[in-house]
Motif scaffolding. Structure first.
Motif, PDB file in Angstrom:
ATOM      1  N   ALA A  75      24.880 -10.121  29.394  1.00  0.00           N
ATOM      2  CA  ALA A  75      25.702 -11.328  29.290  1.00  0.00           C
ATOM      3  C   ALA A  75      25.435 -12.085  27.994  1.00  0.00           C
ATOM      4  N   ALA A  76      24.224 -11.963  27.461  1.00  0.00           N
ATOM      5  CA  ALA A  76      23.878 -12.685  26.236  1.00  0.00           C
ATOM      6  C   ALA A  76      24.605 -12.119  25.021  1.00  0.00           C
ATOM      7  N   LYS A  77      25.026 -10.867  25.099  1.00  0.00           N
ATOM      8  CA  LYS A  77      25.676 -10.250  23.953  1.00  0.00           C
ATOM      9  C   LYS A  77      27.038 -10.855  23.648  1.00  0.00           C
ATOM     10  N   SER A  78      27.638 -11.483  24.635  1.00  0.00           N
ATOM     11  CA  SER A  78      28.975 -12.050  24.427  1.00  0.00           C
ATOM     12  C   SER A  78      28.942 -13.400  23.734  1.00  0.00           C
ATOM     13  N   ILE A  79      27.761 -14.010  23.592  1.00  0.00           N
ATOM     14  CA  ILE A  79      27.660 -15.340  22.975  1.00  0.00           C
ATOM     15  C   ILE A  79      27.991 -15.235  21.491  1.00  0.00           C
ATOM     16  N   PRO A  80      28.953 -16.009  20.975  1.00  0.00           N
ATOM     17  CA  PRO A  80      29.260 -15.972  19.541  1.00  0.00           C
ATOM     18  C   PRO A  80      28.099 -16.501  18.712  1.00  0.00           C
ATOM     19  N   ARG A  81      27.990 -16.002  17.502  1.00  0.00           N
ATOM     20  CA  ARG A  81      26.857 -16.330  16.641  1.00  0.00           C
ATOM     21  C   ARG A  81      27.321 -16.656  15.228  1.00  0.00           C
ATOM     22  N   THR A  82      26.562 -17.520  14.590  1.00  0.00           N
ATOM     23  CA  THR A  82      26.781 -17.847  13.186  1.00  0.00           C
ATOM     24  C   THR A  82      25.443 -17.775  12.470  1.00  0.00           C
ATOM     25  N   HIS A  83      25.459 -17.237  11.260  1.00  0.00           N
ATOM     26  CA  HIS A  83      24.255 -17.175  10.428  1.00  0.00           C
ATOM     27  C   HIS A  83      24.445 -18.084   9.216  1.00  0.00           C
ATOM     28  N   ILE A  84      23.462 -18.909   8.944  1.00  0.00           N
ATOM     29  CA  ILE A  84      23.460 -19.750   7.748  1.00  0.00           C
ATOM     30  C   ILE A  84      22.287 -19.311   6.893  1.00  0.00           C
ATOM     31  N   ARG A  85      22.578 -18.862   5.697  1.00  0.00           N
ATOM     32  CA  ARG A  85      21.540 -18.355   4.801  1.00  0.00           C
ATOM     33  C   ARG A  85      21.376 -19.281   3.595  1.00  0.00           C
ATOM     34  N   CYS A  86      20.129 -19.499   3.195  1.00  0.00           N
ATOM     35  CA  CYS A  86      19.809 -20.312   2.018  1.00  0.00           C
ATOM     36  C   CYS A  86      19.685 -19.387   0.818  1.00  0.00           C
ATOM     37  N   THR A  87      20.297 -19.771  -0.304  1.00  0.00           N
ATOM     38  CA  THR A  87      20.455 -18.831  -1.418  1.00  0.00           C
ATOM     39  C   THR A  87      19.776 -19.261  -2.712  1.00  0.00           C
ATOM     40  N   ASP A  88      19.186 -20.462  -2.758  1.00  0.00           N
ATOM     41  CA  ASP A  88      18.551 -20.901  -3.990  1.00  0.00           C
ATOM     42  C   ASP A  88      17.347 -20.026  -4.293  1.00  0.00           C
ATOM     43  N   VAL A  89      16.881 -20.048  -5.532  1.00  0.00           N
ATOM     44  CA  VAL A  89      15.806 -19.153  -5.943  1.00  0.00           C
ATOM     45  C   VAL A  89      14.545 -19.361  -5.112  1.00  0.00           C
ATOM     46  N   ASN A  90      14.268 -20.609  -4.730  1.00  0.00           N
ATOM     47  CA  ASN A  90      13.057 -20.831  -3.962  1.00  0.00           C
ATOM     48  C   ASN A  90      13.228 -20.457  -2.493  1.00  0.00           C
ATOM     49  N   ALA A  91      14.444 -20.022  -2.110  1.00  0.00           N
ATOM     50  CA  ALA A  91      14.619 -19.485  -0.760  1.00  0.00           C
ATOM     51  C   ALA A  91      13.955 -18.122  -0.639  1.00  0.00           C
ATOM     52  N   LYS A  92      13.599 -17.524  -1.779  1.00  0.00           N
ATOM     53  CA  LYS A  92      13.008 -16.193  -1.765  1.00  0.00           C
ATOM     54  C   LYS A  92      11.608 -16.187  -1.175  1.00  0.00           C
ATOM     55  N   VAL A  93      11.066 -17.354  -0.843  1.00  0.00           N
ATOM     56  CA  VAL A  93       9.781 -17.367  -0.150  1.00  0.00           C
ATOM     57  C   VAL A  93       9.920 -16.691   1.212  1.00  0.00           C
ATOM     58  N   THR A  94      11.133 -16.589   1.719  1.00  0.00           N
ATOM     59  CA  THR A  94      11.396 -15.889   2.971  1.00  0.00           C
ATOM     60  C   THR A  94      12.389 -14.769   2.689  1.00  0.00           C
ATOM     61  N   ILE A  95      11.906 -13.537   2.675  1.00  0.00           N
ATOM     62  CA  ILE A  95      12.772 -12.400   2.394  1.00  0.00           C
ATOM     63  C   ILE A  95      13.298 -11.878   3.716  1.00  0.00           C
ATOM     64  N   LEU A  96      14.539 -12.225   4.021  1.00  0.00           N
ATOM     65  CA  LEU A  96      15.125 -11.861   5.300  1.00  0.00           C
ATOM     66  C   LEU A  96      15.922 -10.571   5.186  1.00  0.00           C
ATOM     67  N   PRO A  97      15.922  -9.768   6.231  1.00  0.00           N
ATOM     68  CA  PRO A  97      16.812  -8.599   6.232  1.00  0.00           C
ATOM     69  C   PRO A  97      18.262  -9.050   6.275  1.00  0.00           C
ATOM     70  N   PRO A  98      19.180  -8.218   5.796  1.00  0.00           N
ATOM     71  CA  PRO A  98      20.592  -8.620   5.792  1.00  0.00           C
ATOM     72  C   PRO A  98      21.127  -8.804   7.205  1.00  0.00           C
ATOM     73  N   VAL A  99      22.139  -9.653   7.316  1.00  0.00           N
ATOM     74  CA  VAL A  99      22.794  -9.862   8.595  1.00  0.00           C
ATOM     75  C   VAL A  99      23.616  -8.618   8.930  1.00  0.00           C
ATOM     76  N   PRO A 100      23.499  -8.098  10.153  1.00  0.00           N
ATOM     77  CA  PRO A 100      24.317  -6.936  10.531  1.00  0.00           C
ATOM     78  C   PRO A 100      25.806  -7.243  10.381  1.00  0.00           C
ATOM     79  N   ALA A 101      26.574  -6.230  10.085  1.00  0.00           N
ATOM     80  CA  ALA A 101      28.014  -6.417   9.866  1.00  0.00           C
ATOM     81  C   ALA A 101      28.731  -6.898  11.116  1.00  0.00           C
ATOM     82  N   LEU A 102      28.231  -6.496  12.279  1.00  0.00           N
ATOM     83  CA  LEU A 102      28.867  -6.865  13.540  1.00  0.00           C
ATOM     84  C   LEU A 102      27.916  -7.649  14.429  1.00  0.00           C
ATOM     85  N   GLN A 103      28.471  -8.612  15.157  1.00  0.00           N
ATOM     86  CA  GLN A 103      27.717  -9.315  16.176  1.00  0.00           C
ATOM     87  C   GLN A 103      27.533  -8.401  17.385  1.00  0.00           C
TER      88      GLN A 103
END
Length: 245
Positions: free
Chosen positions: A180-208
């Motif tokens: 049931a949790a898979k149906s919940i819509p999702r939004t990702h907000i990513r920070c893009t400034d140079v100092n955001a690189k302190v957290t190297i996140l994997p890319p967001v999957p193409a599909l929810q």
């Protein structure tokens, strides 16, 4: 009007949302920004047993005790795992999941799987008298600063919010076995400034998980966007909760 429940990341407390809460409330939303077990005013509850499940249960308990429905559940950084685990437990109460510069883990993953550099922090803590406590990062020279915050006044304030974080929360696999949790819509907000690189996140999957294309928005700031761009973040949170693409 959706209710916002804002979940902080590692080392933080609920007060990190202090600049966002009044903006959401001014727009007519009810807002909750709790401190998770072992943080902020609950720092005295930090023990070796505190983990991801503890923090997910914190969120679920608040939802149950406050009788919350139609919740826009927002997680920053480590908080992304917390909201995923909580939504797995009470999907019927969640209207939207918002991942703020955080990962959206898969079933069985740990925080270390998404951010392998966390293992180094655990290894360093293992040499201390309290190996289960991970101290907060120290201030680094610009452009890194403190978790991407570089303004001296903001750094000073942020330092008052930070405390040790339990190692177990990084090591515990997440359980995401509720369809049931898979149906919940999702939004990702990513920070893009140079100092955001302190957290190297994997890319967001193409599909929810519900099969629809992922929704990804960006903020030109560092990792701590609730401190550095609270107005812009609040606008995006309201936009996400309203279902606007």
């Amino acid at each position: 009007m959706p209710t916002f429940l804002l979940v902080h990341g590692a080392w933080h407390s609920g007060r990190c949302w202090d600049r966002v809460v009044p903006l959401l409330e001014a727009a007519g939303h009810s807002v909750f920004a709790p401190s998770l077990t072992g943080t902020g005013d609950r720092a005295h509850l930090l023990t070796p047993e505190v983990g991801l499940d503890t923090h997910a249960n914190d969120v679920v308990r608040l939802i149950d005790e406050a009788g919350l429905e139609d919740v826009a559940l927002v997680g920053h950084s480590y908080g992304g795992g917390v909201i995923s685990a909580a939504a797995n437990l009470v999907p019927e109460s969640i209207a939207h999941l918002v991942y703020v510069d955080s990962t959206a883990p898969k079933d069985g993953e740990t925080a270390i799987d998404a951010l392998p550099r966390l293992q180094r922090l655990i290894d360093l803590a293992a040499k201390s008298a309290n190996p289960w406590r991970i101290p907060p990062p120290s201030v680094q020279p610009p452009p890194v600063g403190l978790l991407g915050v570089v303004a001296p006044a903001d750094i000073a304030w942020l330092r008052t919010l930070l405390s040790d974080h339990p190692a177990r929360s990084f090591q515990q696999p997440i359980q995401l076995d509720n369809p049931a949790a898979k149906s919940i819509p999702r939004t990702h907000i990513r920070c893009t400034d140079v100092n955001a690189k302190v957290t190297i996140l994997p890319p967001v999957p193409a599909l929810q998980p519900n099969g629809s294309p992922s929704q990804v928005w960006e903020l030109p700031t560092g990792h701590e966007c609730m401190i550095t761009m609270p107005s812009e973040l609040s606008d995006l949170l309201i936009k996400a909760a309203s279902g606007t693409r």
